[in-house]
Design a protein around this motif. Structure first.
Motif, PDB file in Angstrom:
ATOM      1  N   VAL A   1      -2.467   4.466  -5.264  1.00 17.57           N
ATOM      2  CA  VAL A   1      -3.834   4.496  -4.751  1.00 17.57           C
ATOM      3  C   VAL A   1      -4.522   3.187  -5.148  1.00 17.57           C
ATOM      4  CG1 VAL A   1      -6.043   5.713  -4.821  1.00 17.57           C
ATOM      5  CG2 VAL A   1      -3.901   7.004  -4.983  1.00 17.57           C
ATOM      6  N   ALA A   2      -5.118   2.508  -4.173  1.00 18.24           N
ATOM      7  CA  ALA A   2      -5.801   1.235  -4.459  1.00 18.24           C
ATOM      8  C   ALA A   2      -7.115   1.522  -5.177  1.00 18.24           C
ATOM      9  CB  ALA A   2      -6.046   0.464  -3.173  1.00 18.24           C
ATOM     10  N   LYS A   3      -7.302   0.860  -6.326  1.00 21.31           N
ATOM     11  CA  LYS A   3      -8.553   1.039  -7.092  1.00 21.31           C
ATOM     12  C   LYS A   3      -9.615   0.069  -6.574  1.00 21.31           C
ATOM     13  CE  LYS A   3      -6.491   3.725 -10.229  1.00 21.31           C
ATOM     14  NZ  LYS A   3      -6.592   5.160  -9.947  1.00 21.31           N
ATOM     15  N   THR A   4      -9.204  -1.184  -6.387  1.00 21.39           N
ATOM     16  CA  THR A   4     -10.176  -2.204  -5.970  1.00 21.39           C
ATOM     17  C   THR A   4      -9.615  -2.985  -4.783  1.00 21.39           C
ATOM     18  OG1 THR A   4      -9.258  -3.874  -7.444  1.00 21.39           O
ATOM     19  CG2 THR A   4     -10.986  -2.477  -8.355  1.00 21.39           C
ATOM     20  N   GLU A   5     -10.448  -3.841  -4.233  1.00 19.53           N
ATOM     21  CA  GLU A   5     -10.090  -4.542  -2.994  1.00 19.53           C
ATOM     22  C   GLU A   5      -8.782  -5.323  -3.086  1.00 19.53           C
ATOM     23  OE1 GLU A   5     -14.238  -6.176  -2.685  1.00 19.53           O
ATOM     24  OE2 GLU A   5     -13.843  -5.911  -0.560  1.00 19.53           O
ATOM     25  N   LYS A   6      -8.559  -5.979  -4.247  1.00 22.70           N
ATOM     26  CA  LYS A   6      -7.346  -6.802  -4.337  1.00 22.70           C
ATOM     27  C   LYS A   6      -6.066  -5.961  -4.266  1.00 22.70           C
ATOM     28  CE  LYS A   6      -9.292 -10.950  -6.357  1.00 22.70           C
ATOM     29  NZ  LYS A   6      -9.349 -11.893  -7.492  1.00 22.70           N
ATOM     30  N   ASP A   7      -6.169  -4.685  -4.689  1.00 19.74           N
ATOM     31  CA  ASP A   7      -5.002  -3.791  -4.555  1.00 19.74           C
ATOM     32  C   ASP A   7      -4.658  -3.542  -3.087  1.00 19.74           C
ATOM     33  OD1 ASP A   7      -5.034  -3.446  -7.289  1.00 19.74           O
ATOM     34  OD2 ASP A   7      -6.092  -1.527  -7.234  1.00 19.74           O
ATOM     35  N   ALA A   8      -5.604  -3.811  -2.222  1.00 18.51           N
ATOM     36  CA  ALA A   8      -5.420  -3.479  -0.803  1.00 18.51           C
ATOM     37  C   ALA A   8      -5.319  -4.726   0.064  1.00 18.51           C
ATOM     38  CB  ALA A   8      -6.561  -2.584  -0.331  1.00 18.51           C
ATOM     39  N   GLN A   9      -5.017  -5.872  -0.563  1.00 18.57           N
ATOM     40  CA  GLN A   9      -4.736  -7.083   0.222  1.00 18.57           C
ATOM     41  C   GLN A   9      -3.247  -7.068   0.527  1.00 18.57           C
ATOM     42  OE1 GLN A   9      -6.208 -10.366  -2.181  1.00 18.57           O
ATOM     43  NE2 GLN A   9      -8.342  -9.931  -1.667  1.00 18.57           N
ATOM     44  N   VAL A  10      -2.889  -6.712   1.728  1.00 18.97           N
ATOM     45  CA  VAL A  10      -1.487  -6.426   2.031  1.00 18.97           C
ATOM     46  C   VAL A  10      -0.875  -7.481   2.933  1.00 18.97           C
ATOM     47  CG1 VAL A  10       0.104  -4.811   3.128  1.00 18.97           C
ATOM     48  CG2 VAL A  10      -1.850  -3.939   1.823  1.00 18.97           C
ATOM     49  N   LYS A  11       0.221  -8.060   2.434  1.00 18.33           N
ATOM     50  CA  LYS A  11       1.105  -8.853   3.288  1.00 18.33           C
ATOM     51  C   LYS A  11       2.290  -7.957   3.620  1.00 18.33           C
ATOM     52  CE  LYS A  11       0.063 -13.556   1.774  1.00 18.33           C
ATOM     53  NZ  LYS A  11      -1.123 -13.212   0.931  1.00 18.33           N
ATOM     54  N   LEU A  12       2.525  -7.710   4.889  1.00 17.10           N
ATOM     55  CA  LEU A  12       3.623  -6.832   5.280  1.00 17.10           C
ATOM     56  C   LEU A  12       4.953  -7.406   4.819  1.00 17.10           C
ATOM     57  CD1 LEU A  12       2.507  -5.941   8.910  1.00 17.10           C
ATOM     58  CD2 LEU A  12       2.306  -4.519   6.857  1.00 17.10           C
ATOM     59  N   LYS A  13       5.853  -6.514   4.389  1.00 19.16           N
ATOM     60  CA  LYS A  13       7.162  -6.969   3.905  1.00 19.16           C
ATOM     61  C   LYS A  13       8.248  -6.079   4.465  1.00 19.16           C
ATOM     62  CE  LYS A  13       5.265  -8.736  -0.385  1.00 19.16           C
ATOM     63  NZ  LYS A  13       4.846  -8.248  -1.704  1.00 19.16           N
ATOM     64  N   LEU A  14       9.120  -6.672   5.241  1.00 19.94           N
ATOM     65  CA  LEU A  14      10.194  -5.900   5.863  1.00 19.94           C
ATOM     66  C   LEU A  14      11.160  -5.344   4.822  1.00 19.94           C
ATOM     67  CD1 LEU A  14      11.574  -5.077   8.494  1.00 19.94           C
ATOM     68  CD2 LEU A  14      12.511  -7.371   8.659  1.00 19.94           C
ATOM     69  N   TYR A  15      11.347  -6.067   3.714  1.00 17.54           N
ATOM     70  CA  TYR A  15      12.345  -5.659   2.715  1.00 17.54           C
ATOM     71  C   TYR A  15      11.725  -4.994   1.492  1.00 17.54           C
ATOM     72  CZ  TYR A  15      14.849  -8.442   5.983  1.00 17.54           C
ATOM     73  OH  TYR A  15      15.334  -8.921   7.171  1.00 17.54           O
ATOM     74  N   ASP A  16      10.421  -4.775   1.560  1.00 17.20           N
ATOM     75  CA  ASP A  16       9.725  -4.010   0.514  1.00 17.20           C
ATOM     76  C   ASP A  16       8.645  -3.216   1.263  1.00 17.20           C
ATOM     77  OD1 ASP A  16       8.547  -3.009  -1.759  1.00 17.20           O
ATOM     78  OD2 ASP A  16       7.556  -4.890  -2.326  1.00 17.20           O
ATOM     79  N   PRO A  17       9.099  -2.291   2.097  1.00 18.57           N
ATOM     80  CA  PRO A  17       8.191  -1.688   3.072  1.00 18.57           C
ATOM     81  C   PRO A  17       7.304  -0.615   2.469  1.00 18.57           C
ATOM     82  CG  PRO A  17      10.374  -0.737   3.312  1.00 18.57           C
ATOM     83  CD  PRO A  17      10.473  -1.786   2.224  1.00 18.57           C
ATOM     84  N   SER A  18       6.206  -0.368   3.152  1.00 15.85           N
ATOM     85  CA  SER A  18       5.273   0.678   2.744  1.00 15.85           C
ATOM     86  C   SER A  18       4.674   1.328   3.979  1.00 15.85           C
ATOM     87  CB  SER A  18       4.124   0.090   1.916  1.00 15.85           C
ATOM     88  OG  SER A  18       4.568  -0.357   0.668  1.00 15.85           O
ATOM     89  N   GLU A  19       4.180   2.529   3.774  1.00 15.99           N
ATOM     90  CA  GLU A  19       3.239   3.096   4.723  1.00 15.99           C
ATOM     91  C   GLU A  19       1.850   2.886   4.138  1.00 15.99           C
ATOM     92  OE1 GLU A  19       5.788   6.667   6.878  1.00 15.99           O
ATOM     93  OE2 GLU A  19       3.952   7.159   5.813  1.00 15.99           O
ATOM     94  N   PHE A  20       0.851   2.792   5.017  1.00 18.57           N
ATOM     95  CA  PHE A  20      -0.500   2.498   4.557  1.00 18.57           C
ATOM     96  C   PHE A  20      -1.424   3.618   5.011  1.00 18.57           C
ATOM     97  CE2 PHE A  20       1.901  -1.356   5.334  1.00 18.57           C
ATOM     98  CZ  PHE A  20       1.919  -1.885   4.055  1.00 18.57           C
ATOM     99  N   HIS A  21      -1.803   4.457   4.055  1.00 19.61           N
ATOM    100  CA  HIS A  21      -2.585   5.650   4.377  1.00 19.61           C
ATOM    101  C   HIS A  21      -4.045   5.474   3.981  1.00 19.61           C
ATOM    102  CE1 HIS A  21       1.130   8.573   4.086  1.00 19.61           C
ATOM    103  NE2 HIS A  21       1.454   7.428   4.639  1.00 19.61           N
ATOM    104  N   VAL A  22      -4.914   5.982   4.825  1.00 15.86           N
ATOM    105  CA  VAL A  22      -6.301   6.187   4.413  1.00 15.86           C
ATOM    106  C   VAL A  22      -6.454   7.696   4.292  1.00 15.86           C
ATOM    107  CG1 VAL A  22      -8.724   5.981   5.044  1.00 15.86           C
ATOM    108  CG2 VAL A  22      -7.128   4.123   5.565  1.00 15.86           C
ATOM    109  N   ILE A  23      -6.743   8.160   3.096  1.00 14.89           N
ATOM    110  CA  ILE A  23      -6.798   9.614   2.871  1.00 14.89           C
ATOM    111  C   ILE A  23      -8.191  10.032   2.411  1.00 14.89           C
ATOM    112  CG2 ILE A  23      -4.354   9.748   2.244  1.00 14.89           C
ATOM    113  CD1 ILE A  23      -5.513  10.140  -0.736  1.00 14.89           C
ATOM    114  N   ASN A  24      -8.427  11.306   2.556  1.00 14.80           N
ATOM    115  CA  ASN A  24      -9.609  11.899   1.937  1.00 14.80           C
ATOM    116  C   ASN A  24      -9.129  12.637   0.689  1.00 14.80           C
ATOM    117  OD1 ASN A  24     -11.718  13.569   1.124  1.00 14.80           O
ATOM    118  ND2 ASN A  24     -12.549  13.653   3.202  1.00 14.80           N
TER     119      ASN A  24
END
Lengths: 727, 727
Positions: free
Chosen positions: B561-584
């Motif tokens: 879970v991103a705490k602050t903005e810098k945690d959510a500065q995302v460069k996409l990575k094909l070899y270190d992949p993630s899903e990016f969720h906005v949750i309640n």
């Protein structure tokens, strides 16, 4: 009845049912005149019948659905029913096939003539000699044979001495799922789990290869489900129970039961059939009827059953038991010269790799290779008219062979239709800046060739979509049903922080296990002829020299022609991007660019498993997204010819590492589409389709925009339609 | 006439024409009863008229195209003509706007009420106080004002002291292109290049910022083309000639001519208009007519001109001069509870960045930011019915304000239609393994909201596509015409190995220069309420322990879970992949998963320019593909409020680096779609559309598949159609 007798009764009933099913499968879908006129089974014909009154003439010549009379017209046409019967006759006279233990044909397809001969063949020429390629097992040995249909000669093909077994027959899969019932322990376990044997459905799960224990015998793992209360038995796994079965002897080798404490998930809310929804008055109608209409009929014809001619495209299309669809000799008409120009000699889904991400006893081995293990074409069922394809679709059948050589017809296995989304093929409007009155836009219409394989739970929708601008989009949609794991958890608040579910809790007691999907396409590109080169057009940052420019940097395209295979082992890189061209170095455009096509990756995923993990060794063809090999007739299947239980000695990765020269040669491009799938609740009980695609796109292939001269839509061209009810 | 007199005559004629054009633009598209009934200008109305006889009632309530009587119904409805006129009246009484040097309104739009008030507002409540947000320039200073329409109060908005100027007015662009004609040197240069002044078309090219010389005055660079022999003047650049113009004084500041030896490319084969193709009998008809038909009419309604209700979706839609389209308060109906659930409070294209990759004198500055410099909405022209959108489309107008405050109507700027490609929303067939007779498939129908901006040469088609399964696809198509560079080369064999063309030779003397496109979307997600969190679900390789499993590795999902903005500065990575969720984080599903949506990247590209390069500083919002910021009403425009000639002090990158807390807050997601474009000959003279997209997709938002219960298509639901000619 005593429990023991009940058991015996159930077992006998089940065995009887099994024999009936098996008998049915020996003669599956035998075409029969009455059937072919029955709208329930062949509603495609009926659709067209309904539409005929709208048209001056039928959109297609009346089709011979009676495939018994089919004759081949083109060197690549699949074996006909008559030819399949001839092969069976020829084989039955061979000593090999007279063994008392019987034989099974694991593959019986056309042996395509040499590429050189096919390329030079023209309509009107005598047909090239017809041969069959046969993979058979007899006396526990796999044989690869060529059968010459003219002189009845049978020759043995050299295949190298690799591990692995041929694709399973449908009969293999069916007998395997019945085998555990012969085991009393199994039956009592099922009853202990609270499942009636009459409610049992079992799946044959390829065992993969993990070491000695998967060597020297054909093995399969059977897992079972309860069908009680739902058609969607996949959501009711008898968790942790795995039966290892010998595929040849049908013996139960081992039963592993690690799930006796895990409850059977409920049936409620799992059934997805319309009949079930209707029964419970749950229908949700969101949309008024909508349809793609072509008042003057389709813009394509299919000559001689297999040659599709649409707009500026022409290609050969056939069904294949292993690949599903094979597209051959795709050519596009040059708008300037009017000539048909070669683009793709052969394209098809060569192999799939579907590793699940759960290392525990009942799951670790689930690392499917759907084409080479199950047959991507064998698992392609008849399409549902109006729902799998739109109303304006044309359907094509597959003619395959059962294990005993009997031909059978998979009707409506492929559909072909024109699609119009409302999208724009090109446009420009002048804006107020110039004050010119220009507004030009052209509608975008495409031709889609589709199949849908249901490899047990999962459904793969494969589309080859042709555009008039020369682009081919290859699209894979994933739908169907998740392979799920039962659990004792019914809420995430019971799951500790350190606990790994290997997936997502989708419903009470149901986990959707994380998995990947890879589909590797064989793309034998022939850009204006066979001798082509692969060029990596690298987009590189270039710093400017001091004083050169107010800009510090810009991007530059650097062309690197691949000399050998290793130069063309490509891992896609977002931050070191390239275009990937297949060019004909001997042919240039008017202004001197080599003619070419590029492969344009779509959303993609890379396999991240350990390279030394046995499944990844077998699926090593996913180690790169792009590979280029020199054309070699025997290198068709990215996971090897014999994939089942193979160790991965015969994969695309092995071939490519030979590092053969590929510059200005007849080359084959391989592209892998990938998906990571972390299931979510929306995937329960059936998954909304997820799609990914890649393109083959002309790049300096044409002198200019090939659809510059197409007309816009005019109101007077479009149909006048009424609601059906008002007619 | 002497040459000198000819020149004078031409100049006078051109000036007269210019005055006429300018006058016309002061009152652009003033709605007029006669115009609105003219099918040539408003064929959309006529289409519907043609179709009315097919339907029991018109598909939409008769629309008030006379926007003079429009009244707002919803707090987010754009300013009406009456309101715009009121604002003008209020402003004209202000001292600021009485200056002798005049004033220009660079933006005049609704000042949206506070989010909290809008969220709580319900239909039937009194409308929230109406306010206008005005960006005006007077006496060489930019002012940001709020005008209260009820009490006529004008207040100054604080904007910080950043560099840069407001969006250009259309009048700025038009006067800039006329300015060079006042310069005799310019005129003689044009004649020396062999171009008649009557054939001249010039473009206003934003200058960007590269240092001191682009500070303290509004500057623009004008480059010109010959329209002789073609409507596609973009293919005939007068290469190397750049006129620097002061946007406020209209003075020519500097003329740079580095292309006098470069020939003017030929007009032949550049015209793309159907009229021109017809004249030369070159039409290429590849496809029979095809159409999407809805015999019972569309499945959507548009209430009060802006509230779109379709299937299970509801959202507010409006045109905006800067963003093009704004989607607000998108809500989807839960199939279980029947309640409308919040998904997206506001979504729009916030900024574009289009750097060209040529560092030379006439090209280095081409690093457009189309929304903040030119107005993505201002450049969105009326759509062409039947070709920009299908026949079943509904059209919506934009009501904007000219520089002097006069309202005008951009008719048919947005279209809304249902699309059906023949695709499948979900399917499953049972295969012979289980022997069950199940075949279920459901057609996929979507709702598309479309606009097309023509920012001079380039055309951007922006689609917001809503699916019944809860997915929103945001799709950008690139078409239109390349910005090309003239060259003396007419064949690649003249180009040395070391020579850089900065692009591709497309035709004799024409180079298509390499460039990138970035479109950054502002996505104010409100998943079941405003307080949301951003979760990076990282897919990680996990090695198994020795003896744990026959598998060596598997993939595991790790939630961060991103705490602050810098945690959510995302460069996409094909070899270190993630899903990016906005949750309640406060709302969970029945089985305890947090409800959410994920952003699913499509094919993408990353900007690779030097981070210290001035254009990249201004376009720093493309440094990551994903950013998440806490909601801040003033942070709408990723490149800053005042983008023109800005230094990049007010971009999304600057805001995000404040590193504010974002966990369980009202957050905004930013996503950038990227394209690298190495032109190819197929892009000449007009480009086939290239498309990329990304998705917002429910992930444990619903308890289960929300479209499980939709019915399949039945033949009896579908229309009966005839060719129009036969009626």
């Amino acid at each position: 009845m005593e429990p023991r007798n009940l058991l015996r009764f159930l077992f006998l009933s089940f065995s009887l049912a099994l024999v009936l099913i098996l008998t049915w499968f020996q003669l599956p879908d035998q075409p029969n005149k009455a059937d072919l006129l029955d709208c329930n089974d062949n509603s495609q014909l009926c659709i067209f019948k309904n539409r005929f009154h709208l048209l001056k003439k039928p959109p297609f010549p009346t089709r011979r659905r009676q495939h018994e009379l089919d004759t081949p017209h083109h060197p690549l046409d699949p074996l006909t029913i008559q030819e399949l019967n001839t092969v069976r006759t020829i084989l039955s006279s061979q000593a090999l096939f007279k063994s008392s233990s019987g034989y099974a044909l694991h593959s019986l397809v056309l042996q395509e003539p040499e590429k050189r001969l096919v390329v030079n063949w023209k309509k009107g020429d005598p047909l090239l000699p017809r041969k069959a390629s046969v993979i058979a097992r007899a006396n526990g040995i796999s044989h690869v044979l060529t059968v010459d249909l003219a002189n009845h000669q049978v020759t043995v093909q050299e295949t190298g001495s690799f591990s692995g077994y041929p694709i399973m027959t449908l009969e293999d899969m069916i007998t395997a799922t019945g085998a555990p019932l012969a085991d009393a322990d199994f039956n009592s376990t099922i009853l202990q789990r609270g499942v009636d044997l009459t409610d049992l459905a079992c799946l044959p799960i390829s065992s993969g290869w993990y070491g000695k224990s998967e060597e020297n015998r054909r093995l399969i793992k059977v897992q079972c489900y309860s069908t009680k209360g739902t058609a969607n038995f996949y959501m009711r796994p008898i968790e942790g129970l795995t039966v290892l079965v010998d595929l040849d002897t049908k013996e139960v080798v081992e039963i592993s039961d690690k799930g006796s404490n895990i409850p059977l998930p409920k049936a409620a809310n799992t059934d997805y059939r319309y009949s079930s929804i209707q029964k419970h008055n749950q229908e949700l109608r969101l949309i008024n009827p909508i349809s793609i209409e072509q008042p003057k009929g389709p813009s394509f014809t299919i000559e001689d059953d297999h040659l599709v001619k649409w707009a500026n495209w022409e290609f050969h299309l056939k069904a294949d038991p292993r690949a599903g669809i094979i597209i051959s000799q795709a050519k596009v008409r040059d708008p300037d010269s009017g000539e048909l120009r070669n683009v793709l000699y052969k394209g098809f889904a060569s192999e799939l790799f579907v590793p699940y991400m759960d290392p525990t006893d009942a799951w670790y081995f689930k690392t499917y290779m759907d084409a080479g293990e199950y047959g991507f074409g064998l698992q392609s069922m008849s399409l549902d008219p109006l729902n799998d394809c739109p109303r304006n679709a044309y359907y094509m059948d597959g003619v395959f062979s059962a294990a005993n050589g009997t031909p059978y017809v998979r009707s409506n296995m492929i559909c072909v239709f024109e699609s119009y989304t409302g999208d724009v093929s090109w446009r420009h409007t002048e804006c107020p800046i110039t004050g010119m009155e220009v507004k030009e836009a052209r509608p975008k219409v495409t031709l889609v060739v589709r199949m849908a394989a249901s490899v047990a739970n999962y459904d793969y929708i494969v589309d080859w979509e042709f555009q008039t601008d020369g682009l081919i989009k290859i699209k894979v949609g994933l739908s169907g049903i998740l392979m799920v794991k039962a659990t004792s958890f019914d809420n995430m608040n019971q799951v500790g922080n350190q606990e790994s579910l290997y997936g997502t809790l989708l419903s009470e007691n149901v986990i959707g296990v994380i998995h990947d999907h890879y589909i590797t396409f064989h793309l034998d590109m022939d850009i204006d002829g066979s001798n082509n080169s692969f060029v990596n057009v690298n987009i590189k940052k270039q710093q400017t020299a001091p004083g050169e420019s107010p800009r510090r940097s810009y991007l530059k395209a650097v062309r690197n022609v691949a000399k050998t295979e290793k130069d063309a082992q490509v891992k896609l890189k977002l931050y070191d991007p390239s275009e990937f061209h297949v060019i004909n170095p001997s042919k240039k455009t008017r202004v001197g660019n080599p003619v070419g096509y590029k492969v344009v990756p779509g959303g993609t995923a890379a396999s991240l498993l350990d390279l030394e993990d046995p499944p990844q060794k077998r699926g090593a063809f996913t180690n790169n997204q792009i590979w280029v090999t020199p054309y070699n007739r025997s290198e068709q299947w990215a996971g090897g010819l014999f994939v089942y239980q193979s160790k991965g000695e015969d994969t695309l990765a092995v071939w490519s590492n030979r590092d053969r020269p590929i510059e200005n040669k007849d080359i084959v491009l391989w592209y892998t589409l990938g998906f990571h799938h972390i299931p979510c609740q929306e995937d329960f009980p059936i998954m909304p389709t997820v799609t990914s695609s890649f393109d083959l796109k002309p790049v300096n292939f044409f002198e200019s925009n090939p659809i510059l001269r197409i007309p816009p839509n005019f109101e007077s061209d479009l149909p006048v339609c009424k609601p059906a009810a008002s007619v």
